[in-house]
Design a protein around this motif. Structure first.
Motif, mmCIF file in Angstrom:
data_model
loop_
_atom_site.group_PDB
_atom_site.id
_atom_site.type_symbol
_atom_site.label_atom_id
_atom_site.label_comp_id
_atom_site.label_asym_id
_atom_site.label_seq_id
_atom_site.Cartn_x
_atom_site.Cartn_y
_atom_site.Cartn_z
ATOM 1 N N ARG A 164 0.797 -1.220 0.000
ATOM 2 C CA ARG A 164 0.000 0.000 0.000
ATOM 3 C C ARG A 164 0.837 1.281 0.000
ATOM 4 N NH1 ARG A 164 -5.422 -0.531 1.168
ATOM 5 N NH2 ARG A 164 -5.430 1.579 0.331
ATOM 6 N N VAL A 165 1.907 1.327 0.776
ATOM 7 C CA VAL A 165 2.682 2.566 0.913
ATOM 8 C C VAL A 165 4.158 2.268 0.698
ATOM 9 C CG1 VAL A 165 3.491 4.306 2.569
ATOM 10 C CG2 VAL A 165 1.063 3.785 2.408
ATOM 11 N N ARG A 201 8.010 4.051 1.147
ATOM 12 C CA ARG A 201 8.801 5.144 1.710
ATOM 13 C C ARG A 201 10.277 4.858 1.436
ATOM 14 N NH1 ARG A 201 4.468 7.122 1.993
ATOM 15 N NH2 ARG A 201 3.374 7.974 3.820
ATOM 16 N N SER A 222 0.329 -4.615 3.431
ATOM 17 C CA SER A 222 -0.793 -4.671 4.363
ATOM 18 C C SER A 222 -1.405 -6.058 4.467
ATOM 19 C CB SER A 222 -1.865 -3.657 3.948
ATOM 20 O OG SER A 222 -1.336 -2.352 3.925
ATOM 21 N N PHE A 253 0.434 0.323 7.262
ATOM 22 C CA PHE A 253 0.215 1.267 6.172
ATOM 23 C C PHE A 253 1.305 2.348 6.204
ATOM 24 C CE2 PHE A 253 -1.804 4.809 3.970
ATOM 25 C CZ PHE A 253 -2.370 4.192 2.867
ATOM 26 N N GLY A 254 1.202 3.307 7.108
ATOM 27 C CA GLY A 254 2.159 4.409 7.141
ATOM 28 C C GLY A 254 3.521 3.990 7.670
ATOM 29 N N THR A 264 -6.791 2.342 7.150
ATOM 30 C CA THR A 264 -5.471 2.831 6.760
ATOM 31 C C THR A 264 -5.031 3.986 7.654
ATOM 32 O OG1 THR A 264 -6.484 4.280 5.089
ATOM 33 C CG2 THR A 264 -5.744 2.119 4.361
ATOM 34 N N ARG A 265 -3.784 3.967 8.081
ATOM 35 C CA ARG A 265 -3.226 4.992 8.969
ATOM 36 C C ARG A 265 -1.905 5.474 8.381
ATOM 37 N NH1 ARG A 265 -7.709 4.159 10.571
ATOM 38 N NH2 ARG A 265 -8.303 2.541 12.057
ATOM 39 N N ASP A 266 -1.870 6.697 7.900
ATOM 40 C CA ASP A 266 -0.621 7.209 7.346
ATOM 41 C C ASP A 266 0.128 8.025 8.389
ATOM 42 O OD1 ASP A 266 1.330 7.416 5.485
ATOM 43 O OD2 ASP A 266 0.182 8.582 4.026
ATOM 44 N N VAL A 313 -0.559 11.211 12.599
ATOM 45 C CA VAL A 313 -1.155 9.968 12.127
ATOM 46 C C VAL A 313 -2.596 10.246 11.723
ATOM 47 C CG1 VAL A 313 -1.810 9.247 14.495
ATOM 48 C CG2 VAL A 313 -1.654 7.548 12.654
ATOM 49 N N SER A 314 -2.991 9.734 10.572
ATOM 50 C CA SER A 314 -4.369 9.886 10.104
ATOM 51 C C SER A 314 -5.178 8.670 10.530
ATOM 52 C CB SER A 314 -4.407 10.027 8.580
ATOM 53 O OG SER A 314 -3.882 8.863 7.955
#
Length: 227
Positions: free
Chosen positions: A56-57, A59, A71, A102-103, A153-155, A167-168
Protein backbone atom coordinates in the motif's frame (compact mmCIF):
# COMPACT_ATOMS: atom_id res chain seq x y z
CA UNK A 1 -5.54 2.78 -15.74
CA UNK A 2 -9.03 2.52 -17.19
CA UNK A 3 -10.89 5.66 -18.11
CA UNK A 4 -14.44 6.41 -17.02
CA UNK A 5 -15.87 5.08 -20.28
CA UNK A 6 -14.19 1.71 -19.67
CA UNK A 7 -15.90 1.10 -16.32
CA UNK A 8 -19.30 -0.57 -15.90
CA UNK A 9 -22.21 1.70 -15.13
CA UNK A 10 -23.33 1.54 -11.48
CA UNK A 11 -26.41 -0.53 -10.81
CA UNK A 12 -29.13 0.15 -8.26
CA UNK A 13 -30.37 -1.97 -5.40
CA UNK A 14 -33.77 -3.35 -6.43
CA UNK A 15 -35.12 -2.84 -2.90
CA UNK A 16 -34.06 0.79 -2.81
CA UNK A 17 -33.85 2.49 -6.21
CA UNK A 18 -32.11 5.49 -4.63
CA UNK A 19 -29.26 3.46 -3.13
CA UNK A 20 -26.28 2.73 -5.40
CA UNK A 21 -25.02 -0.82 -5.59
CA UNK A 22 -21.24 -0.88 -5.37
CA UNK A 23 -20.85 -4.59 -6.12
CA UNK A 24 -20.40 -4.02 -9.86
CA UNK A 25 -16.67 -3.52 -9.90
CA UNK A 26 -14.27 -3.24 -12.84
CA UNK A 27 -12.57 -6.44 -13.96
CA UNK A 28 -8.80 -6.46 -13.64
CA UNK A 29 -7.02 -8.04 -16.62
CA UNK A 30 -3.41 -9.09 -16.97
CA UNK A 31 -1.00 -6.72 -18.69
CA UNK A 32 -0.22 -7.64 -22.32
CA UNK A 33 2.81 -9.89 -22.62
CA UNK A 34 6.01 -7.90 -23.00
CA UNK A 35 4.33 -4.52 -22.62
CA UNK A 36 5.21 -1.88 -20.03
CA UNK A 37 3.57 1.45 -19.17
CA UNK A 38 4.38 4.29 -21.57
CA UNK A 39 6.50 6.99 -19.92
CA UNK A 40 8.03 10.29 -21.08
CA UNK A 41 11.21 10.25 -23.12
CA UNK A 42 14.27 9.66 -20.96
CA UNK A 43 12.41 7.48 -18.45
CA UNK A 44 12.19 3.69 -18.28
CA UNK A 45 10.00 1.22 -16.38
CA UNK A 46 11.39 -1.90 -14.75
CA UNK A 47 9.77 -4.55 -12.58
CA UNK A 48 11.42 -4.54 -9.15
CA UNK A 49 8.96 -6.84 -7.38
CA UNK A 50 5.68 -8.59 -8.09
CA UNK A 51 3.12 -10.82 -6.42
CA UNK A 52 3.20 -8.84 -3.19
CA UNK A 53 0.25 -9.16 -0.80
CA UNK A 54 -1.59 -5.83 -0.91
CA UNK A 55 1.36 -3.44 -0.87
CA UNK A 56 0.00 0.00 0.00
CA UNK A 57 2.68 2.57 0.91
CA UNK A 58 6.28 3.07 -0.25
CA UNK A 59 8.80 5.14 1.71
CA UNK A 60 12.43 5.77 0.80
CA UNK A 61 14.96 5.66 3.64
CA UNK A 62 17.67 8.36 3.69
CA UNK A 63 20.20 5.79 2.40
CA UNK A 64 17.96 4.89 -0.56
CA UNK A 65 16.52 1.61 0.72
CA UNK A 66 12.88 1.15 -0.28
CA UNK A 67 10.41 0.30 2.50
CA UNK A 68 7.01 -1.12 1.54
CA UNK A 69 4.00 -1.64 3.80
CA UNK A 70 2.60 -5.00 2.73
CA UNK A 71 -0.79 -4.67 4.36
CA UNK A 72 -2.12 -8.08 3.37
CA UNK A 73 0.67 -10.02 5.08
CA UNK A 74 1.15 -7.72 8.07
CA UNK A 75 4.75 -6.98 7.15
CA UNK A 76 7.00 -4.02 6.50
CA UNK A 77 9.37 -5.01 3.71
CA UNK A 78 12.66 -3.46 2.67
CA UNK A 79 14.32 -3.56 -0.74
CA UNK A 80 18.00 -2.62 -0.91
CA UNK A 81 18.76 0.69 -2.59
CA UNK A 82 20.47 -1.06 -5.49
CA UNK A 83 17.19 -2.79 -6.34
CA UNK A 84 15.82 0.51 -7.60
CA UNK A 85 18.66 0.69 -10.12
CA UNK A 86 17.41 -2.22 -12.15
CA UNK A 87 16.30 -5.82 -12.08
CA UNK A 88 14.00 -7.80 -9.85
CA UNK A 89 14.79 -8.05 -6.15
CA UNK A 90 13.66 -10.19 -3.24
CA UNK A 91 12.65 -8.07 -0.25
CA UNK A 92 13.51 -8.75 3.35
CA UNK A 93 10.95 -8.59 6.15
CA UNK A 94 11.94 -5.64 8.32
CA UNK A 95 9.00 -6.25 10.68
CA UNK A 96 6.20 -8.81 10.84
CA UNK A 97 2.98 -9.66 12.71
CA UNK A 98 1.44 -6.22 12.24
CA UNK A 99 -2.28 -5.54 11.79
CA UNK A 100 -2.55 -4.18 8.22
CA UNK A 101 0.46 -1.85 8.31
CA UNK A 102 0.22 1.27 6.17
CA UNK A 103 2.16 4.41 7.14
CA UNK A 104 5.95 4.37 7.54
CA UNK A 105 8.12 7.22 8.85
CA UNK A 106 11.83 7.56 9.63
CA UNK A 107 12.77 9.49 12.77
CA UNK A 108 14.71 11.70 13.06
CA UNK A 109 14.23 12.27 9.33
CA UNK A 110 17.87 12.95 8.35
CA UNK A 111 19.61 10.34 10.50
CA UNK A 112 16.88 8.01 11.73
CA UNK A 113 17.21 5.94 14.86
CA UNK A 114 13.66 4.58 14.57
CA UNK A 115 11.24 3.39 11.93
CA UNK A 116 7.65 4.21 12.89
CA UNK A 117 4.89 2.04 11.43
CA UNK A 118 1.19 2.84 11.64
CA UNK A 119 -0.86 -0.35 11.76
CA UNK A 120 -4.64 -0.42 11.84
CA UNK A 121 -4.74 -0.80 15.62
CA UNK A 122 -1.65 1.04 16.83
CA UNK A 123 1.44 3.06 16.02
CA UNK A 124 4.71 1.31 16.82
CA UNK A 125 8.38 2.02 16.31
CA UNK A 126 11.42 -0.16 15.78
CA UNK A 127 15.06 0.65 16.56
CA UNK A 128 16.92 1.32 13.32
CA UNK A 129 20.27 2.33 11.91
CA UNK A 130 21.00 3.23 8.32
CA UNK A 131 21.17 0.12 6.16
CA UNK A 132 19.25 -2.17 8.52
CA UNK A 133 17.18 -4.71 6.62
CA UNK A 134 15.64 -6.15 9.78
CA UNK A 135 14.49 -4.32 12.90
CA UNK A 136 17.10 -4.23 15.66
CA UNK A 137 14.54 -4.92 18.35
CA UNK A 138 10.86 -5.63 19.04
CA UNK A 139 8.05 -3.19 18.38
CA UNK A 140 7.59 -0.43 20.93
CA UNK A 141 3.97 0.71 21.13
CA UNK A 142 3.68 4.50 20.83
CA UNK A 143 -0.10 4.83 20.38
CA UNK A 144 -2.22 1.86 21.45
CA UNK A 145 -5.82 0.76 20.98
CA UNK A 146 -6.75 2.63 17.80
CA UNK A 147 -10.24 1.42 16.83
CA UNK A 148 -10.20 -0.59 13.62
CA UNK A 149 -13.82 -0.64 12.46
CA UNK A 150 -14.31 0.29 8.79
CA UNK A 151 -11.55 2.58 7.44
CA UNK A 152 -8.29 1.08 8.64
CA UNK A 153 -5.47 2.83 6.76
CA UNK A 154 -3.23 4.99 8.97
CA UNK A 155 -0.62 7.21 7.35
CA UNK A 156 2.29 8.91 9.10
CA UNK A 157 4.23 12.14 8.62
CA UNK A 158 6.93 13.97 10.58
CA UNK A 159 6.59 17.71 11.22
CA UNK A 160 9.04 20.04 9.48
CA UNK A 161 10.79 20.86 12.75
CA UNK A 162 11.15 17.15 13.54
CA UNK A 163 9.51 17.53 16.94
CA UNK A 164 6.18 15.84 16.25
CA UNK A 165 4.56 13.13 14.19
CA UNK A 166 1.09 12.98 12.67
CA UNK A 167 -1.16 9.97 12.13
CA UNK A 168 -4.37 9.89 10.10
CA UNK A 169 -7.30 7.84 11.43
CA UNK A 170 -10.25 7.21 9.14
CA UNK A 171 -13.91 7.16 10.10
CA UNK A 172 -15.87 4.18 11.39
CA UNK A 173 -18.56 4.60 8.72
CA UNK A 174 -19.24 6.42 5.49
CA UNK A 175 -21.84 8.90 6.70
CA UNK A 176 -21.64 8.69 10.51
CA UNK A 177 -25.25 7.51 10.56
CA UNK A 178 -24.82 5.73 13.89
CA UNK A 179 -23.89 8.82 15.89
CA UNK A 180 -26.47 9.57 18.61
CA UNK A 181 -28.19 12.95 18.46
CA UNK A 182 -26.80 15.88 20.43
CA UNK A 183 -28.31 19.27 21.01
CA UNK A 184 -26.48 22.34 19.63
CA UNK A 185 -25.35 23.13 23.17
CA UNK A 186 -24.02 19.61 23.69
CA UNK A 187 -22.16 19.76 20.37
CA UNK A 188 -20.48 23.03 21.32
CA UNK A 189 -19.43 21.61 24.68
CA UNK A 190 -18.04 18.50 23.01
CA UNK A 191 -16.13 20.52 20.43
CA UNK A 192 -14.45 22.59 23.13
CA UNK A 193 -12.55 19.50 24.29
CA UNK A 194 -12.34 17.48 21.07
CA UNK A 195 -12.01 20.05 18.26
CA UNK A 196 -14.32 21.83 15.85
CA UNK A 197 -16.35 19.34 13.84
CA UNK A 198 -15.16 16.35 15.88
CA UNK A 199 -17.41 13.29 15.86
CA UNK A 200 -18.72 11.35 18.85
CA UNK A 201 -20.16 7.95 19.71
CA UNK A 202 -18.43 5.19 17.77
CA UNK A 203 -16.86 7.93 15.63
CA UNK A 204 -15.04 9.58 18.55
CA UNK A 205 -11.37 10.13 17.67
CA UNK A 206 -12.09 8.99 14.13
CA UNK A 207 -11.98 10.90 10.82
CA UNK A 208 -9.12 13.08 12.02
CA UNK A 209 -5.39 13.62 12.20
CA UNK A 210 -3.71 13.18 15.58
CA UNK A 211 -0.38 14.71 16.55
CA UNK A 212 2.00 13.14 19.04
CA UNK A 213 5.52 13.50 20.38
CA UNK A 214 8.07 10.84 19.38
CA UNK A 215 7.65 8.99 22.69
CA UNK A 216 3.86 8.97 22.51
CA UNK A 217 3.58 10.81 25.82
CA UNK A 218 1.35 13.53 24.40
CA UNK A 219 -1.34 12.64 21.86
CA UNK A 220 -4.02 15.10 20.81
CA UNK A 221 -6.33 15.90 17.94
CA UNK A 222 -4.74 18.13 15.33
CA UNK A 223 -7.32 18.27 12.50
CA UNK A 224 -10.94 17.27 13.03
CA UNK A 225 -14.16 17.19 11.04
CA UNK A 226 -12.49 15.61 8.02
CA UNK A 227 -15.30 13.24 7.10
Amino acid sequence: MAGGADLPSPSLDQNDPEAPDFERLPKVVDAPQGRMPAVPQGFTVQVVAKDLNKPRVIRIAPNGDVFVAESGSGRALVFPAEAAKGGASTPQAFAENLDRPFGIAFYPPDDPRYVYVAAANQVVRFPYRSGDRKARGPAEVIIADIPTKRHWTRDLAVSRDGQRLFVSIGSASNVAAGMPNKSPEEIKAFERTHGLGAAWGEEENRALVRVFDPEGGSVRNFATGLR
